[in-house]
Design an enzyme around this catalytic site. Structure first.
Site, mmCIF file in Angstrom:
data_model
loop_
_atom_site.group_PDB
_atom_site.id
_atom_site.type_symbol
_atom_site.label_atom_id
_atom_site.label_comp_id
_atom_site.label_asym_id
_atom_site.label_seq_id
_atom_site.Cartn_x
_atom_site.Cartn_y
_atom_site.Cartn_z
ATOM 1 N N LYS A 1 0.814 -1.225 0.000
ATOM 2 C CA LYS A 1 0.000 0.000 0.000
ATOM 3 C C LYS A 1 0.845 1.272 0.000
ATOM 4 O O LYS A 1 0.472 2.270 -0.613
ATOM 5 C CB LYS A 1 -0.947 0.007 1.201
ATOM 6 N N ASP B 1 -10.166 2.488 2.643
ATOM 7 C CA ASP B 1 -10.302 1.699 3.880
ATOM 8 C C ASP B 1 -11.074 2.458 4.965
ATOM 9 O O ASP B 1 -11.974 1.917 5.603
ATOM 10 C CB ASP B 1 -8.919 1.323 4.429
#
Ligand code: ATR
Length: 281
Positions: free
Chosen positions: A72, A108
């Site tokens: 990420k 997220d």
């Protein structure tokens, strides 16, 4: 980004390891809702190969990619354009191209907020939150939680320096505190979030259960067996509700799907289907 319907939806998730990912199933359910043909494989890519892999996918006319651990932050570094929330999170879980320009978002945190508010019916305005863990998972959710109007956030971590550093990043946006994990003997909080990686080792953070009250909601960002130890500890400590992160996973996926296709999936239906799936042993 709105996808040209004449073209294939060429998606997928990149991680290492990635075999456990439920994202292909989730995006398959979303695509079914709109009658779309979808290609969504798992890509197991080593960290040293990540940048060249992304370049190669661009040349292969990929629509977009989901990015999971450990890539990420590398994805964040590759993007030419970032959304505000991706920039703030320091991590990207959704990639897409506009022309040849690589864009990145982090869905997220909004996924967590939507699960808490839409599926669990919680009101976030004015509540006291404790997040346990101060790694990338914590960083990804702080901005959206604060934007949702929580009153205060205490970050509690085994390595207190990491908690302090993260609290400082967001300190101008809300009342942010920090503590060492074994010193977090505060009064009870309204929402306790496990953002550690403990569950993957079959354990839970060594937290004093004075943070739990009869109204406390406990939430583990992991799902499946990894969430088990913390949720069990929460129930035994008297939490009102103890929930795993499957709803967050579905909601972050829905936000990515919307970026790629312009379509907003029915996440409640998808979540019910997933909860009914038999899990691999
Ligand atoms: P992620 O990006 O998934 O957040 P990470 O950056 O490796 O992964 O962070 C993992 C988090 O879990 C950290 O907060 C870590 O605590 P430290 O900062 O002290 O390492 C926490 N963690 C992992 N194992 C733990 C354990 N057994 N007890 C308590 N905290 C743990």
């Amino acid at each position: 980004m709105k996808q040209d319907w004449a073209a294939d939806l060429r998606l997928g998730v990149v991680g290492h390891p990635v075999a456990h990912s439920r994202s292909p199933r989730i995006h398959g359910l979303f695509a079914e809702q709109f009658g779309l043909a979808l290609e969504y494989p798992l890509f197991d890519v080593l960290p040293e190969d990540f940048a060249s892999f992304v370049k190669h996918r661009e040349e292969a006319h990929q629509t977009g990619l989901n990015i999971t651990l450990p890539h990420k932050q590398a994805a964040h570094a590759l993007c030419e354009v970032l959304t505000d929330r991706a920039w703030q999170a320091g991590a990207v879980n959704t990639l897409w191209w506009e022309g040849r320009v690589l864009h990145g978002d982090n869905t997220d945190g909004i996924g967590l907020v939507r699960d808490l508010t839409l599926h669990l019916g919680l009101k976030l305005e004015g509540i006291r939150v404790m997040v346990v863990g101060a790694g990338g998972a914590c960083r990804g959710i702080l901005g959206p939680l604060i934007a949702a109007g929580v009153d205060s956030v205490c970050i509690s971590n085994r390595t207190v320096e990491r908690a302090r550093a993260l609290a400082r990043v967001f300190a101008d946006k809300a009342e942010l505190g920090w503590s060492r994990l074994d010193q977090a003997h505060s009064r009870s909080v309204d929402l306790l979030i496990n953002a550690t990686s403990c569950g993957h080792a079959g354990t839970f953070p060594d937290l004093h259960n004075s943070v739990l009250g009869e109204d406390t909601v406990c939430y583990d960002l992991s799902y499946g067996p990894a969430a088990g130890p913390f949720l069990e500890w929460s129930r035994q400590g008297g939490a009102r509700l103890a929930v795993d992160g499957l709803g967050m996973l579905v909601e972050q996926a829905a936000e990515s799907f919307h970026i790629w296709t312009g379509c907003k999936p029915n996440t409640g239906v998808a979540l019910n289907t997933l909860r009914g799936d038999a899990l691999p042993a």
